[in-house]
Design a protein around this motif. Structure first.
Motif, PDB file in Angstrom:
ATOM      1  N   HIS A  57       0.879  -1.164   0.000  1.00 37.29           N
ATOM      2  CA  HIS A  57       0.000   0.000   0.000  1.00 37.29           C
ATOM      3  C   HIS A  57       0.919   1.217   0.000  1.00 37.29           C
ATOM      4  O   HIS A  57       2.140   1.087   0.110  1.00 37.29           O
ATOM      5  CB  HIS A  57      -0.885   0.032   1.245  1.00 37.29           C
ATOM      6  CG  HIS A  57      -1.758  -1.172   1.404  1.00 37.29           C
ATOM      7  ND1 HIS A  57      -2.983  -1.290   0.815  1.00 37.29           N
ATOM      8  CD2 HIS A  57      -1.560  -2.324   2.086  1.00 37.29           C
ATOM      9  CE1 HIS A  57      -3.513  -2.453   1.129  1.00 37.29           C
ATOM     10  NE2 HIS A  57      -2.667  -3.118   1.896  1.00 37.29           N
ATOM     11  N   CYS A  86      -4.691   5.940  -0.038  1.00 36.79           N
ATOM     12  CA  CYS A  86      -3.758   4.877  -0.420  1.00 36.79           C
ATOM     13  C   CYS A  86      -3.428   5.143  -1.881  1.00 36.79           C
ATOM     14  O   CYS A  86      -4.304   5.343  -2.706  1.00 36.79           O
ATOM     15  CB  CYS A  86      -4.392   3.504  -0.265  1.00 36.79           C
ATOM     16  SG  CYS A  86      -3.288   2.172  -0.831  1.00 36.79           S
ATOM     17  N   GLU A 137      -1.222   3.189  -3.820  1.00 39.22           N
ATOM     18  CA  GLU A 137      -0.618   2.049  -4.514  1.00 39.22           C
ATOM     19  C   GLU A 137      -1.775   1.094  -4.771  1.00 39.22           C
ATOM     20  O   GLU A 137      -2.454   0.686  -3.827  1.00 39.22           O
ATOM     21  CB  GLU A 137       0.435   1.386  -3.610  1.00 39.22           C
ATOM     22  CG  GLU A 137       1.123   0.174  -4.207  1.00 39.22           C
ATOM     23  CD  GLU A 137       2.102   0.570  -5.298  1.00 39.22           C
ATOM     24  OE1 GLU A 137       2.951   1.444  -5.074  1.00 39.22           O
ATOM     25  OE2 GLU A 137       1.986  -0.020  -6.397  1.00 39.22           O
ATOM     26  N   TYR A 138      -1.985   0.727  -6.030  1.00 39.89           N
ATOM     27  CA  TYR A 138      -3.133  -0.114  -6.337  1.00 39.89           C
ATOM     28  C   TYR A 138      -3.045  -1.430  -5.570  1.00 39.89           C
ATOM     29  O   TYR A 138      -2.067  -2.165  -5.694  1.00 39.89           O
ATOM     30  CB  TYR A 138      -3.229  -0.376  -7.838  1.00 39.89           C
ATOM     31  CG  TYR A 138      -4.438  -1.204  -8.149  1.00 39.89           C
ATOM     32  CD1 TYR A 138      -5.709  -0.672  -7.966  1.00 39.89           C
ATOM     33  CD2 TYR A 138      -4.333  -2.520  -8.559  1.00 39.89           C
ATOM     34  CE1 TYR A 138      -6.839  -1.424  -8.191  1.00 39.89           C
ATOM     35  CE2 TYR A 138      -5.458  -3.285  -8.795  1.00 39.89           C
ATOM     36  CZ  TYR A 138      -6.712  -2.730  -8.603  1.00 39.89           C
ATOM     37  OH  TYR A 138      -7.824  -3.501  -8.811  1.00 39.89           O
ATOM     38  N   CYS A 139      -4.064  -1.699  -4.722  1.00 38.83           N
ATOM     39  CA  CYS A 139      -3.953  -2.837  -3.797  1.00 38.83           C
ATOM     40  C   CYS A 139      -5.160  -3.750  -3.858  1.00 38.83           C
ATOM     41  O   CYS A 139      -5.397  -4.530  -2.960  1.00 38.83           O
ATOM     42  CB  CYS A 139      -3.742  -2.318  -2.377  1.00 38.83           C
ATOM     43  SG  CYS A 139      -5.021  -1.167  -1.824  1.00 38.83           S
ATOM     44  N   HIS A 190      -9.239  -0.517  -3.452  1.00 43.91           N
ATOM     45  CA  HIS A 190      -8.119   0.425  -3.293  1.00 43.91           C
ATOM     46  C   HIS A 190      -8.583   1.872  -3.187  1.00 43.91           C
ATOM     47  O   HIS A 190      -8.139   2.627  -2.325  1.00 43.91           O
ATOM     48  CB  HIS A 190      -7.162   0.246  -4.471  1.00 43.91           C
ATOM     49  CG  HIS A 190      -6.333   1.441  -4.782  1.00 43.91           C
ATOM     50  ND1 HIS A 190      -5.305   1.859  -3.974  1.00 43.91           N
ATOM     51  CD2 HIS A 190      -6.401   2.333  -5.803  1.00 43.91           C
ATOM     52  CE1 HIS A 190      -4.770   2.953  -4.499  1.00 43.91           C
ATOM     53  NE2 HIS A 190      -5.420   3.252  -5.601  1.00 43.91           N
TER      54      HIS A 190
HETATM   55 CU1  CUA Z   1      -4.168   0.113  -0.172  1.00 42.10          CU
HETATM   56 CU2  CUA Z   1      -4.342   0.923  -2.403  1.00 42.10          CU
END
Ligand code: CUA
Length: 318
Positions: A150, A185, A187-189, A193
């Motif tokens: 993340h 966030c 960062e693609y999670c 996300h």
């Molecule tokens: Cu955690 Cu995107």
């Protein structure tokens, strides 16, 4: 209480600068921007001018026999080198300042997991989705992740740091402007996300002390359980996957959930106190048919009292 906080903007490019390092970051950005723009005009303008001025006009035009110019070559090597060294120095200064937290920083542990942020304070309590920090004093975050990558981002503070499973990263900032700030966030999670958002509260001294004493909810323990549960529903991120209006997201909607008979991976279950509690602490035990087994456990994140409050809240959602 909603976790959505709009990002304040007061210039065309940038969110408002709300931390002590923000201006330095912006200055670096604008320096690169204006240098690039000046070079662009110089190079493209020169190219255009020369290609018009020296275009071939007839078959008798001769190509020039000048094949190089030492002065020019040294000039266009040394000047960009000096510019790049200058940008490096500006960048290094800002980078070092951003990397090294002042020793008197207030320290908070941050954990990212699909799809919420949790904050553990030196006093031992944990909040979800919402982090308060003292105004006018540096705060250092020790960041980690439980599942995937993340990235912790507060646009108005110009700070961003990866949250990495099995590793600690740090970040610090100081804001002198009390208020609410968006936390994202970046960062693609996974599926939710974009819902992995939170709120940073910059609080003045006494307010911050009250917040700490109330463990993230000053005066909250005096409120009715269902109201406290509603607050938890949002701050713990239940709302990311469980709607209130019957819409199917990642998990079953909470609307009309109480007392319903659900077909699950472990047979038919009536939704009661024990089922809700089990689903919070051990989400994979009885998965409702038609839903993926994606909910993280809230063991260690939600206390017994939080679960009681959430149950009280779910009971109100007819
Ligand atoms: Cu955690 Cu995107």
């Amino acid at each position: 209480m909603s976790l959505f906080v709009p990002i304040n903007v007061d210039s065309f490019w940038m969110p408002r600068a709300s931390s002590t390092i923000a201006k330095q970051v912006d200055d670096g950005y604008y320096l690169v921007y204006w240098v690039s723009l000046a070079l662009f005009v110089l190079v493209v303008g020169g190219m255009t001018y020369f290609s018009v001025k020296y275009r071939r006009r007839s078959d008798r035009d001769k190509t020039s026999d000048i094949d190089h110019s030492t002065k020019l070559e040294i000039g266009w090597s040394v000047i960009p080198l000096l510019i790049v060294i200058g940008l490096f120095v500006v960048g290094l200064k800002g980078y070092l300042r951003g990397q090294v937290a002042p020793s008197e920083s207030y320290e908070i542990n941050v954990t990212g997991k699909k799809w919420l942020w949790t904050f553990t304070y030196p006093q031992g309590f944990t909040t979800t989705g919402e982090m308060a920090v003292p105004a006018g004093r540096p705060t250092k975050l020790v960041i980690s992740a439980e599942d995937v990558l993340h990235s912790f981002f507060i646009p108005e503070f110009r700070v961003k740091q990866d949250a990495v499973p099995g590793q600690y990263t740090t970040l610090w900032f100081q804001s002198d402007q009390p208020g609410e700030y968006a936390l994202l966030c970046t960062e693609y999670c996974g599926t939710s996300h974009s819902d992995m958002i939170g709120k940073v509260l910059v609080l003045e001294d006494t307010k911050f002390q009250e917040w700490i004493e109330g463990e993230g909810d000053p005066g909250g323990s005096a409120k009715p359980p269902a109201e406290q549960g509603e607050r938890k529903y949002k701050s713990a991120g239940c709302n990311t996957c469980h709607s209130l209006d019957g819409t199917k997201i990642q998990g079953p909607s909470f609307k009309g959930l109480w007392g319903r008979v659900e077909k699950t991976s472990a047979g038919e279950v009536t939704v009661d106190e024990n089922y809700v509690r089990e689903s919070i602490l051990n989400p994979g035990a009885k998965i409702v048919d038609g839903y993926p087994n994606v909910m993280p456990t809230f063991q260690g994140v939600l206390k017994d009292k939080d679960i009681d409050n959430l149950i009280a809240y779910i009971k109100t959602l007819k």
